[in-house]
Design a protein around this motif. Structure first.
Motif, PDB file in Angstrom:
ATOM      1  N   MET A   1      84.937  44.163 135.330  1.00  0.00           N
ATOM      2  CA  MET A   1      83.972  45.123 134.779  1.00  0.00           C
ATOM      3  C   MET A   1      82.931  45.457 135.922  1.00  0.00           C
ATOM      4  O   MET A   1      82.732  46.480 136.125  1.00  0.00           O
ATOM      5  N   VAL A   2      82.280  44.254 136.482  1.00  0.00           N
ATOM      6  CA  VAL A   2      81.277  44.305 137.446  1.00  0.00           C
ATOM      7  C   VAL A   2      82.004  44.361 138.970  1.00  0.00           C
ATOM      8  O   VAL A   2      82.774  43.594 139.148  1.00  0.00           O
ATOM      9  N   GLU A   3      81.902  45.638 139.376  1.00  0.00           N
ATOM     10  CA  GLU A   3      82.820  45.778 140.686  1.00  0.00           C
ATOM     11  C   GLU A   3      82.114  45.315 141.750  1.00  0.00           C
ATOM     12  O   GLU A   3      83.162  44.805 142.857  1.00  0.00           O
ATOM     13  N   LYS A   4      80.866  45.063 141.807  1.00  0.00           N
ATOM     14  CA  LYS A   4      80.393  44.883 142.851  1.00  0.00           C
ATOM     15  C   LYS A   4      79.415  43.379 142.606  1.00  0.00           C
ATOM     16  O   LYS A   4      78.799  43.360 141.499  1.00  0.00           O
ATOM     17  N   ALA A   5      79.331  42.452 143.652  1.00  0.00           N
ATOM     18  CA  ALA A   5      78.596  41.221 143.322  1.00  0.00           C
ATOM     19  C   ALA A   5      76.988  41.502 143.615  1.00  0.00           C
ATOM     20  O   ALA A   5      76.310  40.670 143.572  1.00  0.00           O
ATOM     21  N   ARG A   6      76.664  42.457 144.511  1.00  0.00           N
ATOM     22  CA  ARG A   6      75.404  42.645 144.975  1.00  0.00           C
ATOM     23  C   ARG A   6      74.428  43.127 143.845  1.00  0.00           C
ATOM     24  O   ARG A   6      74.602  44.081 143.174  1.00  0.00           O
ATOM     25  N   ARG A   7      73.406  42.134 143.650  1.00  0.00           N
ATOM     26  CA  ARG A   7      72.487  42.503 142.863  1.00  0.00           C
ATOM     27  C   ARG A   7      71.382  42.945 143.314  1.00  0.00           C
ATOM     28  O   ARG A   7      70.771  42.615 144.277  1.00  0.00           O
ATOM     29  N   SER A   8      70.575  43.912 142.803  1.00  0.00           N
ATOM     30  CA  SER A   8      69.301  44.418 143.186  1.00  0.00           C
ATOM     31  C   SER A   8      68.118  44.067 142.668  1.00  0.00           C
ATOM     32  O   SER A   8      68.384  43.892 141.151  1.00  0.00           O
ATOM     33  N   ALA A   9      67.265  43.978 142.947  1.00  0.00           N
ATOM     34  CA  ALA A   9      66.026  43.552 142.197  1.00  0.00           C
ATOM     35  C   ALA A   9      65.345  44.657 141.147  1.00  0.00           C
ATOM     36  O   ALA A   9      65.581  45.736 141.627  1.00  0.00           O
ATOM     37  N   VAL A  10      65.135  44.270 140.132  1.00  0.00           N
ATOM     38  CA  VAL A  10      64.554  44.918 139.020  1.00  0.00           C
ATOM     39  C   VAL A  10      63.293  45.103 138.859  1.00  0.00           C
ATOM     40  O   VAL A  10      62.694  43.782 138.569  1.00  0.00           O
ATOM     41  N   GLU A  11      62.591  45.995 139.184  1.00  0.00           N
ATOM     42  CA  GLU A  11      61.180  46.283 139.028  1.00  0.00           C
ATOM     43  C   GLU A  11      60.642  45.808 137.709  1.00  0.00           C
ATOM     44  O   GLU A  11      61.187  46.317 136.630  1.00  0.00           O
ATOM     45  N   SER A  12      59.681  44.787 137.407  1.00  0.00           N
ATOM     46  CA  SER A  12      59.406  44.378 136.009  1.00  0.00           C
ATOM     47  C   SER A  12      57.893  44.258 136.080  1.00  0.00           C
ATOM     48  O   SER A  12      57.116  43.740 134.784  1.00  0.00           O
ATOM     49  N   ASP A  13      56.802  44.630 137.120  1.00  0.00           N
ATOM     50  CA  ASP A  13      55.715  44.524 137.232  1.00  0.00           C
ATOM     51  C   ASP A  13      54.739  45.602 136.418  1.00  0.00           C
ATOM     52  O   ASP A  13      53.589  45.602 136.251  1.00  0.00           O
ATOM     53  N   GLU A  14      55.581  46.630 135.964  1.00  0.00           N
ATOM     54  CA  GLU A  14      54.807  47.730 135.319  1.00  0.00           C
ATOM     55  C   GLU A  14      55.158  48.005 133.943  1.00  0.00           C
ATOM     56  O   GLU A  14      55.514  49.276 133.623  1.00  0.00           O
ATOM     57  N   ARG A  15      55.556  47.015 133.331  1.00  0.00           N
ATOM     58  CA  ARG A  15      55.938  47.114 131.792  1.00  0.00           C
ATOM     59  C   ARG A  15      55.117  47.160 130.706  1.00  0.00           C
ATOM     60  O   ARG A  15      55.337  47.316 129.684  1.00  0.00           O
ATOM     61  N   GLY A  16      53.681  47.024 131.034  1.00  0.00           N
ATOM     62  CA  GLY A  16      52.528  47.005 129.953  1.00  0.00           C
ATOM     63  C   GLY A  16      52.837  48.560 129.494  1.00  0.00           C
ATOM     64  O   GLY A  16      52.675  49.351 130.039  1.00  0.00           O
ATOM     65  N   ASN A  17      52.489  48.487 128.217  1.00  0.00           N
ATOM     66  CA  ASN A  17      52.609  49.756 127.360  1.00  0.00           C
ATOM     67  C   ASN A  17      51.583  50.149 126.579  1.00  0.00           C
ATOM     68  O   ASN A  17      51.616  50.421 125.468  1.00  0.00           O
ATOM     69  N   PRO A  18      50.260  50.161 126.971  1.00  0.00           N
ATOM     70  CA  PRO A  18      49.757  49.637 128.101  1.00  0.00           C
ATOM     71  C   PRO A  18      49.345  48.357 128.270  1.00  0.00           C
ATOM     72  O   PRO A  18      49.132  47.658 129.431  1.00  0.00           O
ATOM     73  N   THR A  19      49.400  47.605 126.835  1.00  0.00           N
ATOM     74  CA  THR A  19      49.125  46.290 127.009  1.00  0.00           C
ATOM     75  C   THR A  19      50.181  45.296 127.693  1.00  0.00           C
ATOM     76  O   THR A  19      51.364  45.599 127.730  1.00  0.00           O
ATOM     77  N   ARG A  20      49.815  44.197 128.319  1.00  0.00           N
ATOM     78  CA  ARG A  20      50.844  43.346 128.723  1.00  0.00           C
ATOM     79  C   ARG A  20      51.986  42.953 127.928  1.00  0.00           C
ATOM     80  O   ARG A  20      51.718  42.761 126.639  1.00  0.00           O
ATOM     81  N   GLN A  21      53.061  42.983 128.465  1.00  0.00           N
ATOM     82  CA  GLN A  21      54.278  42.528 127.783  1.00  0.00           C
ATOM     83  C   GLN A  21      54.699  41.177 127.893  1.00  0.00           C
ATOM     84  O   GLN A  21      54.521  40.590 128.959  1.00  0.00           O
ATOM     85  N   TRP A  22      55.224  40.443 127.043  1.00  0.00           N
ATOM     86  CA  TRP A  22      55.810  39.020 126.832  1.00  0.00           C
ATOM     87  C   TRP A  22      57.240  39.294 126.544  1.00  0.00           C
ATOM     88  O   TRP A  22      57.466  39.492 125.239  1.00  0.00           O
ATOM     89  N   GLU A  23      58.144  38.549 127.280  1.00  0.00           N
ATOM     90  CA  GLU A  23      59.450  38.461 126.890  1.00  0.00           C
ATOM     91  C   GLU A  23      59.382  37.368 125.986  1.00  0.00           C
ATOM     92  O   GLU A  23      58.877  36.301 125.733  1.00  0.00           O
ATOM     93  N   VAL A  24      60.207  37.406 124.759  1.00  0.00           N
ATOM     94  CA  VAL A  24      60.416  36.415 123.633  1.00  0.00           C
ATOM     95  C   VAL A  24      61.464  35.937 123.585  1.00  0.00           C
ATOM     96  O   VAL A  24      62.810  36.572 123.572  1.00  0.00           O
TER      97      VAL A  24
END
Lengths: 404, 114
Positions: free
Chosen positions: B1-24
């Motif tokens: 399914m995944v044709e390439k092994a190369r992964r890219s960084a996913v931006e996650s520093d701007e997810r506040g909405n607008p309050t800070r987000q916490w992964e649960v």
């Protein structure tokens, strides 16, 4: 979304084409069965807005937010929705028209087989913009007005907002774009409701969506401004009366209710009182097919930073982010116990909702309001305005067989 | 399914909405893995716990929270990757003969001050 005009007047509304609960749009039947099971997706395309409304669920600001999608990212997101088979994309905000690439994205969505519709405050819609959106494939524009001029402008934080919104509505109508009103009912603006409808009917508008206040975003700060349950019941009765009065005069306006499924039960009761048991049964059966509150099932929201929410009002909780994995994967992940519970909420509802005879047409109303008011996800919706005897029933079926 | 092994960084520093987000992350039964169940908006860890407890307390024995912007993410299918792929596929041509940006609306954000 509950269509009063359809239910009470048996209007062959265009809105029947799409399933009932879809976004603010209307079209001839064209959506496949399979697609109807997918959610309508509200996309807060930007946080930025040129107004500052006191009840904004998205907490929109006049300044742009960081982390909003670029045009390329937005197209990839639309690809995700198209691949998943979402039937409708509702461009919302903030104010979606402050995005320079809105027309481009509407066109891209249409090309990908998504049905693009718009939720806007209308104040930025020039005739040229309306024509461009129409040409790009936009199917419907829902424009927000929340009271007669003085009250609306105070609510929206901008003098002249009412007149600007009405001009926007007129521009949409002039270019032949299907257009409707969005009106969020609160204690402050309930008295203006009828006046606004009268005024906009004169302008040629024929579709009116009335929203109940949900307790997300800045809406949460004005819970006190919400109508009391009794006043809410009276407001809905007023909309139903008004709909019948217009239809009696041969003016077939379409009126819809959003955000409080006590309305479904109320309309069954209203139909029984006004037209008798057979009509009540028809209304009930239609509403049962419709399926009650759509949160986490038939409606989804993706905010400007890619967070997926169970409805557009539930901004405080996200199921995941489309930057991390595709929308369809997040939406189908029922290993998430909250999502699973929302989709099987009958097993969890407590209090009067657990035994309510109208559960199948309401499904407990707003879980978000219950959570916000009581801290209990499965408590009754605090804005359920049904009388106790209506909830309890009298032992028989909710609608009888008087016509048999 | 995944044709390439190369992964890219996913931006996650701007997810506040607008309050800070916490992964649960939650776990129901002993022996289960911790399961990611989305994120909550909250100003602090304790507020995030309170919020997550209202949503998952009926289900979870354990609740872990992590600031969303502290999570380093890498994926083969982030939005940026797929945008890049589409751009490669299109080869600079979006397939439409019509101009998609209308001149009048291209500057719509300029009309922002009603």
């Amino acid at each position: 979304m509950i269509s009063i005009s359809k239910l009470l007047c048996d209007l062959d509304a265009e809105g029947d084409g799409l399933r009932y609960d879809a976004a603010d749009d209307s079209e001839k039947p064209q959506i496949t069965e399979e697609k109807q099971q997918r959610p309508v997706v509200v996309w807060n395309a930007t946080r930025r807005c040129n107004l500052y409304c006191s009840h904004c669920y998205a907490g929109a600001e006049t300044e742009a937010a960081t982390g909003e999608f670029t045009t390329a990212e937005a197209k990839s997101f639309l690809d995700q929705l198209a691949d998943f088979g979402a039937p409708v994309i509702l461009f919302s905000g903030g104010e979606p028209l402050v995005r320079d690439d809105l027309v481009e994205l509407v066109s891209y969505a249409a090309d990908r087989g998504l049905r693009p519709v718009l939720s806007s405050n209308g104040t930025l819609i020039t005739r040229e913009t309306a024509a461009a959106l129409r040409d790009a494939g936009l199917q419907y524009a829902g424009i927000s007005v929340d009271g007669l001029p003085e009250r609306n402008d105070r609510f929206r934080g901008e003098e002249g907002a009412f007149d600007a919104a009405v001009r926007g509505i007129e521009h949409c109508l002039e270019v032949g774009l299907k257009t409707g009103l969005r009106y969020t009912i609160t204690e402050a603006n309930a008295p203006d409701l009828e006046g606004v409808v009268d005024l906009l009917v004169e302008k040629g508008l024929d579709r009116f969506c009335f929203y109940h206040l949900d307790y997300g975003g800045r809406g949460a700060e004005i819970v006190d401004a919400d109508l009391s349950p009794q006043a809410k019941r009276e407001a809905i009765e007023q909309v139903a009366d008004l709909t019948l009065a217009y239809h009696d005069r041969g003016e077939e306006i379409e009126t819809l209710l959003v955000g409080n499924y006590a309305d479904a039960a109320f309309l069954v009761e209203y139909a029984r009182e006004t037209f008798g048991e057979a009509k009540a049964r028809a209304v009930y059966e239609h509403l049962e097919r419709n399926g009650g509150d759509p949160t986490g099932e038939r409606i989804a929201d993706v905010d400007y930073q890619g967070n997926v929410h169970p409805t557009q009002f539930w901004q405080g909780y996200s199921l995941g982010n489309v930057r991390d994995r595709p929308f369809g994967e997040i939406w189908d992940d029922e290993l998430n116990p909250l999502l699973e519970a929302l989709r099987n909420r009958e097993e969890h509802l407590r209090g009067k909702c657990a035994d309510c005879q109208y559960q199948s047409v309401c499904r407990g109303g707003s879980r978000l309001r219950a959570l916000a008011e009581t801290g209990d996800l499965f408590a009754p919706d605090p804005q359920c305005y049904l009388h106790e005897d209506e909830v309890r029933g009298e032992g028989g079926p909710v609608v009888g067989g008087a016509a048999d | 399914m995944v044709e390439k092994a190369r992964r890219s960084a996913v931006e996650s520093d701007e997810r506040g909405n607008p309050t800070r987000q916490w992964e649960v992350f939650v776990r129901n039964e002993e022996g289960d893995p911790m399961r990611h169940v989305g994120s909550v908006a909250a100003a602090s860890g304790s507020e995030a716990h309170e919020h997550a407890s209202r949503l998952f307390g009926w289900y979870a024995a354990d609740i872990w929270l992590c600031p969303a912007d502290e999570v380093e993410r890498y994926s083969t299918r982030g939005l940026v990757d797929t945008a890049q792929e589409r751009s490669d596929d299109d080869n600079g041509d979006d397939g439409s003969e019509e101009q998609r940006v209308y001149e009048e609306t291209a500057g719509a954000s300029e009309v922002n001050s009603l």
